[in-house]
Motif scaffolding. Structure first.
Motif, PDB file in Angstrom:
ATOM      1  N   SER A  47      10.449   5.352  -0.651  1.00 57.99           N
ATOM      2  CA  SER A  47      10.998   4.531  -1.738  1.00 57.99           C
ATOM      3  C   SER A  47      10.057   4.552  -2.930  1.00 57.99           C
ATOM      4  N   GLY A  48       8.728   4.696  -2.678  1.00 54.13           N
ATOM      5  CA  GLY A  48       7.808   4.906  -3.794  1.00 54.13           C
ATOM      6  C   GLY A  48       8.145   6.179  -4.539  1.00 54.13           C
ATOM      7  N   GLY A  49       8.483   7.244  -3.784  1.00 57.11           N
ATOM      8  CA  GLY A  49       8.890   8.500  -4.405  1.00 57.11           C
ATOM      9  C   GLY A  49      10.152   8.332  -5.212  1.00 57.11           C
ATOM     10  N   ILE A  50      11.080   7.509  -4.696  1.00 59.90           N
ATOM     11  CA  ILE A  50      12.325   7.278  -5.436  1.00 59.90           C
ATOM     12  C   ILE A  50      12.025   6.561  -6.755  1.00 59.90           C
TER      13      ILE A  50
ATOM     14  N   LEU B 280       1.432   0.747  20.064  1.00 60.87           N
ATOM     15  CA  LEU B 280       2.861   0.629  19.784  1.00 60.87           C
ATOM     16  C   LEU B 280       3.098   0.308  18.312  1.00 60.87           C
ATOM     17  N   ILE B 281       2.301  -0.623  17.790  1.00 59.67           N
ATOM     18  CA  ILE B 281       2.595  -1.083  16.429  1.00 59.67           C
ATOM     19  C   ILE B 281       2.224  -0.021  15.410  1.00 59.67           C
ATOM     20  N   THR B 282       1.184   0.779  15.678  1.00 56.65           N
ATOM     21  CA  THR B 282       0.840   1.814  14.709  1.00 56.65           C
ATOM     22  C   THR B 282       1.921   2.883  14.690  1.00 56.65           C
ATOM     23  N   GLY B 283       2.443   3.219  15.877  1.00 53.83           N
ATOM     24  CA  GLY B 283       3.531   4.187  15.920  1.00 53.83           C
ATOM     25  C   GLY B 283       4.758   3.691  15.176  1.00 53.83           C
ATOM     26  N   LEU B 284       5.101   2.423  15.352  1.00 54.26           N
ATOM     27  CA  LEU B 284       6.296   1.894  14.688  1.00 54.26           C
ATOM     28  C   LEU B 284       6.055   1.716  13.196  1.00 54.26           C
ATOM     29  N   MET B 285       4.836   1.279  12.849  1.00 53.91           N
ATOM     30  CA  MET B 285       4.503   1.079  11.443  1.00 53.91           C
ATOM     31  C   MET B 285       4.585   2.391  10.674  1.00 53.91           C
ATOM     32  N   ASP B 286       4.398   3.502  11.376  1.00 52.46           N
ATOM     33  CA  ASP B 286       4.479   4.793  10.716  1.00 52.46           C
ATOM     34  C   ASP B 286       5.854   4.991  10.107  1.00 52.46           C
ATOM     35  N   ILE B 287       6.905   4.592  10.860  1.00 51.24           N
ATOM     36  CA  ILE B 287       8.262   4.761  10.344  1.00 51.24           C
ATOM     37  C   ILE B 287       8.486   3.845   9.149  1.00 51.24           C
ATOM     38  N   TYR B 288       7.973   2.629   9.269  1.00 47.42           N
ATOM     39  CA  TYR B 288       8.005   1.668   8.153  1.00 47.42           C
ATOM     40  C   TYR B 288       7.314   2.274   6.922  1.00 47.42           C
ATOM     41  N   ALA B 289       6.143   2.908   7.154  1.00 45.65           N
ATOM     42  CA  ALA B 289       5.400   3.495   6.050  1.00 45.65           C
ATOM     43  C   ALA B 289       6.146   4.667   5.447  1.00 45.65           C
TER      44      ALA B 289
ATOM     45  N   SER C 162       0.815  -1.203   0.000  1.00 46.19           N
ATOM     46  CA  SER C 162       0.000   0.000   0.000  1.00 46.19           C
ATOM     47  C   SER C 162       0.850   1.254   0.000  1.00 46.19           C
ATOM     48  N   THR C 163       1.877   1.284   0.861  1.00 48.03           N
ATOM     49  CA  THR C 163       2.635   2.535   0.945  1.00 48.03           C
ATOM     50  C   THR C 163       3.466   2.763  -0.308  1.00 48.03           C
ATOM     51  N   ILE C 164       4.013   1.704  -0.891  1.00 49.20           N
ATOM     52  CA  ILE C 164       4.773   1.925  -2.128  1.00 49.20           C
ATOM     53  C   ILE C 164       3.827   2.421  -3.217  1.00 49.20           C
ATOM     54  N   ALA C 165       2.645   1.791  -3.325  1.00 49.73           N
ATOM     55  CA  ALA C 165       1.703   2.197  -4.370  1.00 49.73           C
ATOM     56  C   ALA C 165       1.265   3.632  -4.152  1.00 49.73           C
ATOM     57  N   PHE C 166       0.961   3.962  -2.900  1.00 49.02           N
ATOM     58  CA  PHE C 166       0.482   5.320  -2.629  1.00 49.02           C
ATOM     59  C   PHE C 166       1.593   6.339  -2.879  1.00 49.02           C
TER      60      PHE C 166
END
Lengths: 265, 246
Positions: free
Chosen positions: B148-151, B133-142, B41-45
């Protein structure tokens, strides 16, 4: 406890089946056999309008506000606050409203379909339909797809309008660094009718996929009341990812090579 | 729902703390469910919305290297938390509602209460903390995958990446990052409370659980986005320095 690769493996396994199922449902709609149950399709359309339209517009409104404030602050930071309309026009029409529509469709309509058809499957109503000589595929799935195709373009267009109003409110009334006339001049300059059509195509592609995925997971639900809940959750996962992929492909196809902006020669 | 939030926070803070093991298993469960949908999702977005669309605009002015700066606004401040919330609500939130709803339907929750086990302390609190906790950490992952999608978008336009990376890092600010992570943590709390509430109040046989998941995810989305609007508005208005382009 599921393993790390559970979701990708699950998708790989069911992708072909979903494609075949979708092909059959679409075939039933295109061949006109769904019109035997046109009344049911109209009833489903009514449910969509009464039950889902307000929620979808609510989400497009919130995200329209979001586009508006980001646009206002971004254009202020490059020293051109009167150009907030550029950002708002592109953000609303091309990207965020299709996504908002897709998210809410997946959440409200997609999971609703799974819960409904899944419950029918669990309580053997689907088999009962078959015994009565009614093709359940037509009666349950094809009518819902037809209803979606009838109503959703209009719900989507109103959603775009709601998003535009929200952006206007955020940029002109709330942040207030540009006059209404100046905002609208730029806002309408940076979009044209083909953009609107592309945006509608994007939204409709998402809606079709969501309805079909919902029908598939509902139709193949098994394992008691718990199974319906699990199927609903699974359909949501797949729908979210498909919405993002369709959004990306739409942008790539429609605007990838041609920005369609009134800048330069 | 407010009552549930209050009870959850109180019983999370008050000893004893029996939810350690459940917390870890919920955390792993959510992580296993989310990592793959989140990546796609994040790469596509990132590639589609801010990447291609903004690169389009910037290429008209021959300023494609500025895309990096735009990604701080787009990815870190807005889209990463937004996509994270959607994926976590759609993936982990629905799984939690389905799980708790199934227990409610099978009357396991009542059985727990009869045994003297507090369902809020043993079921809701670990899910609440794990999801925060996981949403906060997933934010950095996202953020990482969004950029990288921008790249990829930059590569699709045949640009060298030096300009992208340079403007990305000159525009990045700590305020943006903590704002983003804090926002996501709050999203996680909203999602967890809504999902648990609807799961624990499921009723009505086979359709009940599915219906609970349906309503739960709709309410979670609306709650998250309404919160997002207020938060972004406050952050932008109180920290004017982060919107200066460098």
């Amino acid at each position: 406890m599921s393993g790390w690769m559970a979701i990708p493996r699950d998708w790989l396994a069911s992708l072909g089946e979903i494609a075949r199922f979708s092909g059959r449902v679409m075939g039933l709609v295109y061949s006109g056999r769904v019109f035997h149950f046109f009344g049911e399709a109209l009833r489903q359309a009514g449910i969509l309008i009464l039950g889902s339209a307000m929620v979808i517009w609510g989400l497009t409104f919130i995200l329209g506000l979001q586009c508006g404030i980001e646009g206002a602050y971004f254009s202020r930071s490059v020293g051109a606050p009167s150009n907030a309309g550029t950002f708002a026009a592109w953000c609303d029409l091309r990207e965020v409203i299709p996504y908002a529509f897709g998210y809410m469709m997946a959440a409200k309509v997609g999971t609703g379909i799974v819960a409904e058809i899944g419950a029918m499957r669990i309580s053997d109503e689907v088999d009962a339909l078959e015994v009565m000589g009614v093709n359940p595929m037509i009666f349950l799935c094809a009518t819902r797809l037809l209803a979606a195709w009838i109503t959703l373009p209009f719900i989507y267009l109103v959603g775009i309008g709601v998003g535009f109003i929200a952006s206007y409110l955020a940029v002109v009334e709330q942040v207030g660094e540009v006059s209404a006339g100046g905002y609208f001049l730029i806002f309408w300059m940076f979009q044209n009718p083909p953009d609107l059509i592309f945006s509608v195509i994007k939204g409709m592609a998402m809606a079709t996929v969501i309805v079909l995925v919902g029908c598939y997971y509902g139709y193949t639900a098994s394992g008691g009341p718990v199974g319906v809940g699990t199927a609903t959750a699974k359909s949501m996962v797949l729908n979210i990812v498909l919405v993002h992929i369709i959004g990306m492909m739409g942008t790539l196809v429609f605007w990838g090579a041609n920005p369609r902006a009134p800048v330069g020669g | 729902m407010m009552i549930l939030t209050g009870k959850t926070i109180v019983s999370a803070a008050r000893p004893p703390y029996p939810y350690g093991g459940e917390f870890i298993s919920q955390f792993l469960f959510a992580l296993q469910l989310c990592w793959f949908p989140m990546m796609i999702s994040t790469i596509a977005f990132g590639f589609g919305a801010p990447g291609l669309q903004a690169a389009n605009f910037l290429s008209l002015f021959g300023a494609l290297d500025r895309l990096g700066g735009f990604f701080i606004l787009a990815s870190v401040r807005e889209f990463a938390p937004f996509v994270t919330a959607v994926v976590v609500a759609g993936v982990a939130g629905t799984a939690i509602t389905a799980d708790l709803g199934a227990r409610k339907i099978r009357e396991e929750l009542d059985a727990l209460q009869v045994l003297g086990v507090d369902p809020i302390k043993n079921l809701v609190v670990p899910r609440f903390l794990a999801l925060m906790l996981i949403t906060g950490l997933m934010d950095i992952y996202a953020v990482l995958f969004g950029i990288s999608g921008g790249i990829f978008a930059e590569i699709a336009y045949g640009q060298p990446l030096g300009g992208f990376i340079a403007t990305l890092f000159t525009n990045a600010s700590v305020t943006d990052l903590w704002g983003s992570v804090l926002k996501c943590t709050m999203f996680g709390a909203v999602i967890a409370v809504v999902s648990c509430y609807y799961g624990m109040n499921a009723s009505g046989g086979a359709e009940g659980v599915g219906r609970a998941v349906n309503v739960g995810v709709v309410v979670a989305f609306l709650g998250v986005f309404a919160f997002n609007y207020v938060f972004t508005q406050t952050l932008l208005a109180t920290h004017p320095e982060i919107s200066v382009i460098k």
